[in-house]
Design a protein around this motif. Structure first.
Motif, PDB file in Angstrom:
ATOM      1  N   THR A 199       0.813  -1.227   0.000  1.00  7.79           N
ATOM      2  CA  THR A 199       0.000   0.000   0.000  1.00  7.79           C
ATOM      3  C   THR A 199       0.839   1.266   0.000  1.00  7.79           C
ATOM      4  O   THR A 199       0.354   2.334  -0.360  1.00  7.79           O
ATOM      5  N   GLY A 200       2.091   1.171   0.445  1.00  8.80           N
ATOM      6  CA  GLY A 200       2.930   2.354   0.542  1.00  8.80           C
ATOM      7  C   GLY A 200       2.719   3.152   1.814  1.00  8.80           C
ATOM      8  O   GLY A 200       3.351   4.192   1.999  1.00  8.80           O
ATOM      9  N   LYS A 201       1.865   2.685   2.714  1.00  4.69           N
ATOM     10  CA  LYS A 201       1.614   3.414   3.960  1.00  4.69           C
ATOM     11  C   LYS A 201       2.800   3.261   4.912  1.00  4.69           C
ATOM     12  O   LYS A 201       3.466   2.240   4.932  1.00  4.69           O
ATOM     13  N   GLN A 202       3.037   4.310   5.694  1.00  5.90           N
ATOM     14  CA  GLN A 202       4.120   4.306   6.661  1.00  5.90           C
ATOM     15  C   GLN A 202       3.599   4.628   8.051  1.00  5.90           C
ATOM     16  O   GLN A 202       2.644   5.379   8.210  1.00  5.90           O
ATOM     17  N   TRP A 203       4.248   4.066   9.075  1.00  8.96           N
ATOM     18  CA  TRP A 203       3.975   4.448  10.449  1.00  8.96           C
ATOM     19  C   TRP A 203       5.217   4.149  11.285  1.00  8.96           C
ATOM     20  O   TRP A 203       6.124   3.450  10.848  1.00  8.96           O
ATOM     21  N   ASP A 204       5.268   4.737  12.458  1.00  2.81           N
ATOM     22  CA  ASP A 204       6.407   4.518  13.332  1.00  2.81           C
ATOM     23  C   ASP A 204       5.944   4.324  14.768  1.00  2.81           C
ATOM     24  O   ASP A 204       4.831   4.688  15.143  1.00  2.81           O
ATOM     25  N   VAL A 205       6.808   3.714  15.578  1.00  2.41           N
ATOM     26  CA  VAL A 205       6.535   3.475  16.992  1.00  2.41           C
ATOM     27  C   VAL A 205       7.798   3.810  17.777  1.00  2.41           C
ATOM     28  O   VAL A 205       8.904   3.452  17.372  1.00  2.41           O
ATOM     29  N   ARG A 206       7.602   4.498  18.887  1.00  2.00           N
ATOM     30  CA  ARG A 206       8.730   4.813  19.761  1.00  2.00           C
ATOM     31  C   ARG A 206       8.439   4.343  21.176  1.00  2.00           C
ATOM     32  O   ARG A 206       7.337   4.546  21.702  1.00  2.00           O
ATOM     33  N   THR A 207       9.431   3.712  21.783  1.00  2.00           N
ATOM     34  CA  THR A 207       9.336   3.302  23.181  1.00  2.00           C
ATOM     35  C   THR A 207      10.088   4.321  24.030  1.00  2.00           C
ATOM     36  O   THR A 207      11.312   4.422  23.945  1.00  2.00           O
ATOM     37  N   GLU A 208       9.365   5.077  24.836  1.00  2.17           N
ATOM     38  CA  GLU A 208       9.974   6.130  25.636  1.00  2.17           C
ATOM     39  C   GLU A 208       9.958   5.775  27.123  1.00  2.17           C
ATOM     40  O   GLU A 208       9.173   4.947  27.584  1.00  2.17           O
ATOM     41  N   ASN A 209      10.865   6.431  27.839  1.00  2.00           N
ATOM     42  CA  ASN A 209      10.895   6.350  29.308  1.00  2.00           C
ATOM     43  C   ASN A 209      11.193   4.949  29.827  1.00  2.00           C
ATOM     44  O   ASN A 209      10.706   4.552  30.883  1.00  2.00           O
ATOM     45  N   VAL A 210      11.983   4.182  29.066  1.00  2.00           N
ATOM     46  CA  VAL A 210      12.437   2.867  29.526  1.00  2.00           C
ATOM     47  C   VAL A 210      13.964   2.864  29.513  1.00  2.00           C
ATOM     48  O   VAL A 210      14.577   3.166  28.485  1.00  2.00           O
ATOM     49  N   LEU A 211      14.578   2.535  30.642  1.00  2.00           N
ATOM     50  CA  LEU A 211      16.030   2.527  30.766  1.00  2.00           C
ATOM     51  C   LEU A 211      16.524   1.114  31.020  1.00  2.00           C
ATOM     52  O   LEU A 211      15.827   0.293  31.625  1.00  2.00           O
ATOM     53  N   ASP A 212      17.747   0.829  30.574  1.00  2.00           N
ATOM     54  CA  ASP A 212      18.362  -0.445  30.917  1.00  2.00           C
ATOM     55  C   ASP A 212      19.022  -0.305  32.290  1.00  2.00           C
ATOM     56  O   ASP A 212      19.073   0.796  32.863  1.00  2.00           O
ATOM     57  N   PRO A 213      19.530  -1.400  32.870  1.00  2.00           N
ATOM     58  CA  PRO A 213      20.146  -1.306  34.201  1.00  2.00           C
ATOM     59  C   PRO A 213      21.322  -0.342  34.286  1.00  2.00           C
ATOM     60  O   PRO A 213      21.666   0.125  35.377  1.00  2.00           O
ATOM     61  N   GLY A 214      21.917  -0.016  33.140  1.00  2.00           N
ATOM     62  CA  GLY A 214      23.014   0.947  33.127  1.00  2.00           C
ATOM     63  C   GLY A 214      22.558   2.379  32.985  1.00  2.00           C
ATOM     64  O   GLY A 214      23.393   3.295  32.909  1.00  2.00           O
ATOM     65  N   GLY A 215      21.234   2.590  32.934  1.00  2.00           N
ATOM     66  CA  GLY A 215      20.702   3.940  32.854  1.00  2.00           C
ATOM     67  C   GLY A 215      20.582   4.481  31.443  1.00  2.00           C
ATOM     68  O   GLY A 215      20.312   5.675  31.255  1.00  2.00           O
ATOM     69  N   LYS A 216      20.746   3.647  30.437  1.00  2.00           N
ATOM     70  CA  LYS A 216      20.647   4.085  29.043  1.00  2.00           C
ATOM     71  C   LYS A 216      19.244   3.812  28.499  1.00  2.00           C
ATOM     72  O   LYS A 216      18.661   2.746  28.745  1.00  2.00           O
ATOM     73  N   ALA A 217      18.706   4.768  27.751  1.00  2.00           N
ATOM     74  CA  ALA A 217      17.377   4.611  27.164  1.00  2.00           C
ATOM     75  C   ALA A 217      17.385   3.479  26.148  1.00  2.00           C
ATOM     76  O   ALA A 217      18.324   3.350  25.350  1.00  2.00           O
ATOM     77  N   VAL A 218      16.337   2.668  26.151  1.00  2.00           N
ATOM     78  CA  VAL A 218      16.302   1.511  25.251  1.00  2.00           C
ATOM     79  C   VAL A 218      16.180   1.936  23.791  1.00  2.00           C
ATOM     80  O   VAL A 218      16.519   1.157  22.883  1.00  2.00           O
ATOM     81  N   ASP A 219      15.681   3.144  23.520  1.00  2.00           N
ATOM     82  CA  ASP A 219      15.510   3.580  22.134  1.00  2.00           C
ATOM     83  C   ASP A 219      16.696   4.386  21.622  1.00  2.00           C
ATOM     84  O   ASP A 219      16.665   4.897  20.502  1.00  2.00           O
ATOM     85  N   ASP A 220      17.738   4.506  22.428  1.00  2.77           N
ATOM     86  CA  ASP A 220      18.948   5.229  22.022  1.00  2.77           C
ATOM     87  C   ASP A 220      20.012   4.206  21.663  1.00  2.77           C
ATOM     88  O   ASP A 220      20.782   3.754  22.512  1.00  2.77           O
ATOM     89  N   LEU A 221      20.047   3.803  20.401  1.00  2.00           N
ATOM     90  CA  LEU A 221      21.004   2.785  19.980  1.00  2.00           C
ATOM     91  C   LEU A 221      21.267   2.910  18.481  1.00  2.00           C
ATOM     92  O   LEU A 221      20.347   2.941  17.668  1.00  2.00           O
TER      93      LEU A 221
END
Length: 547
Positions: free
Chosen positions: A203-225
């Motif tokens: 179809t050509g449709k686009q969408w996105d998903v973001r996971t916010e406010n989740v940190l790993d045990p080292g204090g790094k955001a899970v979506d920052d990679l």
């Protein structure tokens, strides 16, 4: 955890747009019903146009002259000839851009792609010459400079719809055949991108998903990679959604200020949410990774190879390899240590018996750098044989991460007596080492297709680099690199994937070599003379059960 989702409709381009780029030039063209007028056709049309004009001029000059007619007659004739030439140009333009369905010159066109793909309906720009495409940069074409490097059977395109977010140092995956759903192109995280972006290839449709406010045990955001390498595996839960594992990566978007991650990221494909996975044996980024069935009859393990520990620019190049056993929730080391550390590489599997019946299957590593901003001077391919029956738990228990594995050099130009290595800084040198490039397997594992890449070297205490716009292929039996195509765009910091349903490879995002900017578009590559394999779902090695 907060999930942010946005749905984006595709932008329709109803007419070709000719825009200008900074260095090279190209023509972009909407191809109705996704048909391509061969590059040679543009030249032929232009020749016909010039020939037609010359016929009129030559015939008029032989019949009329100022000596026979007065100035008034000369003006009338000149206007008449100008009108004919302009009319011819208009007709030529209409023929070049009219709907292929109504075209009478069907022999000059080629029907491509699956009928259900959204780009089947004129949603593509044709790339028929050397060019530079920057986001929102103008491009145009000089018809007399149609590239002679691209074989007629190779087709490179740029999707007309830009991504919702620009990205590089990411990974790309095509999901297809899942519960009868449309094939979908998924782009995973990366530099400057915190989203999982999805493009429906029907179809050509686009969408996105973001996971916010989740940190790993080292204090790094899970979506920052960024500098990730994706491994797709089935869920261990019955009828559970597939998962995307990211066994390496860097935090921080700033170039040369990245820090390697200590924890795996896992993406649930049902809602594209991200959660924290197991801790890595050694923190690392820019590894290469593959799903491998290490123990026969058991779920795929997530295996990663090499990478960099510490910062991107000054970190330690890792010789480590490891495979995560999701059943036992522990790391194994079936491949031991590498002969040396590297990062930014590619991994592929060569199936057993592809060249000779007695040949073992192999995992191969290539397109890497062994020193920071300085690629290996010998562009070699490392290999490790895969045992026919895999490994047993007892065998794995006896293997250590500190012992060098049975790695060997599968290919190097010296081994193959390649005497014409050429200048490694030559962007047309197919033998030149490179890294940060894309790879797709083809022809049942006989062919490795390699897309784009970059080469760094240090000359006179100064770093120099060259970008690659080529697509090259490696015959695993002849052990020879060959030029397949040239896209005209030098790019790197990307990955390539492929759809087996559509038989199209896709390369999204990346860093533009000339400008250093991040791309927000996707390439599509089709090779009608080859059979492409989906790198995340076609497994070219399955161990046989000992029983």
């Amino acid at each position: 955890m907060t999930l942010f989702s946005r749905y984006g409709g595709r932008r329709r381009k109803l007419a070709p747009v000719l825009e200008e780029g900074p260095r090279r030039v190209i023509m972009t063209r909407q191809e109705g019903e996704s048909m391509l007028i061969a590059a040679s056709r543009s030249t032929d049309l232009e020749k016909k146009k010039m020939a037609t004009a010359s016929i009129f001029v030559s015939s008029s000059s032989s019949r009329y002259s100022l000596s026979n007619f007065g100035f008034f007659h000369y003006v009338v004739i000149s206007l008449f000839l100008s009108t004919i030439v302009c009319f011819n140009h208009i007709i030529l333009h209409l023929v070049r851009h009219k709907d292929p369905d109504t075209s009478q010159d069907r022999l000059t066109m080629k029907i491509i792609f699956n009928d259900k793909a959204y780009f089947r309906h004129g949603k593509f720009r044709a790339l028929t010459s050397e060019h530079v495409v920057g986001d929102r940069k103008k491009v145009r074409m000089l018809l007399e400079e149609v590239s002679a490097l691209v074989p007629e059977w190779v087709q490179n395109y740029i999707l007309p719809d830009t991504l919702l977010h620009k990205l590089r140092n990411h990974d790309s995956i095509v999901f297809e055949g899942v519960h009868g759903q449309n094939p979908k192109l998924v782009n995973v995280l990366g530099r400057l991108n915190r989203h999982i972006q999805t493009l429906d290839l029907v179809t050509g449709k686009q969408w996105d998903v973001r996971t916010e406010n989740v940190l790993d045990p080292g204090g790094k955001a899970v979506d920052d990679l960024n500098h990730v390498y994706s491994v797709v595996v089935d869920s261990l839960e019955p009828n559970g959604p597939q998962e995307i594992w990211l066994p390496c990566g860097f935090h921080n978007d700033k170039v040369n200020a990245e820090v390697s991650t200590s924890y795996v990221r896992i993406i649930n494909t049902a809602d594209m949410s991200i959660r924290v996975g197991p801790k890595l044996p050694v923190a690392g980024g820019a590894c290469c990774a593959k799903a491998l069935r290490i123990i026969p009859g058991e779920p795929m393990m997530v295996c990663s190879f090499a990478g960099t520990h510490g910062t991107h620019n000054e970190g330690i190049f890792l010789p480590n390899t490891q495979c995560y056993d999701r059943l036992r929730e522990r790391w194994w080391y079936p491949f031991g240590k590498l002969p040396y550390g590297f990062d930014h590489g590619n991994v592929a599997v060569i199936p057993a018996g592809i060249c000779n019946k007695m040949d073992s299957a192999k995992v191969v590593l290539f397109n890497f750098r062994k020193r920071s901003y300085e690629t290996s001077l010998i562009p070699e391919i490392l290999a490790h044989d895969l045992p026919e029956s895999g490994w047993t738990v007892k065998e794995l228990e006896g293997l250590s991460s500190n012992v060098t594995g049975s790695w060997y050099t599968y290919y190097s130009p010296i081994m193959q007596n390649v005497t014409t290595l050429g200048d490694p800084l030559d962007p047309d040198n197919i033998e030149s080492a490179r890294d940060a490039s894309g790879v797709v397997m083809a022809n049942n594992g006989r062919t490795i297709l390699n897309f784009f890449g970059v080469y760094y070297t240090k000359l006179e205490k100064k770093f120099r680099k060259v970008g690659f716009s080529m697509i090259r292929s490696f015959d695993v039996c002849d052990k020879k690199w060959s030029l397949v195509s040239d896209t005209g765009i030098k790019s790197f910091a990307l990955q390539t994937t492929a759809s087996e349903v559509l038989q199209v490879a896709f390369t999204c995002g990346g860093e533009a070599f000339e400008t250093g900017k991040t791309h927000g578009t996707c390439f599509a590559h089709r090779f009608p003379n080859m059979t492409l394999h989906n790198p995340h779902f076609t497994h070219l090695w399955e161990p046989k059960s000992a029983s």
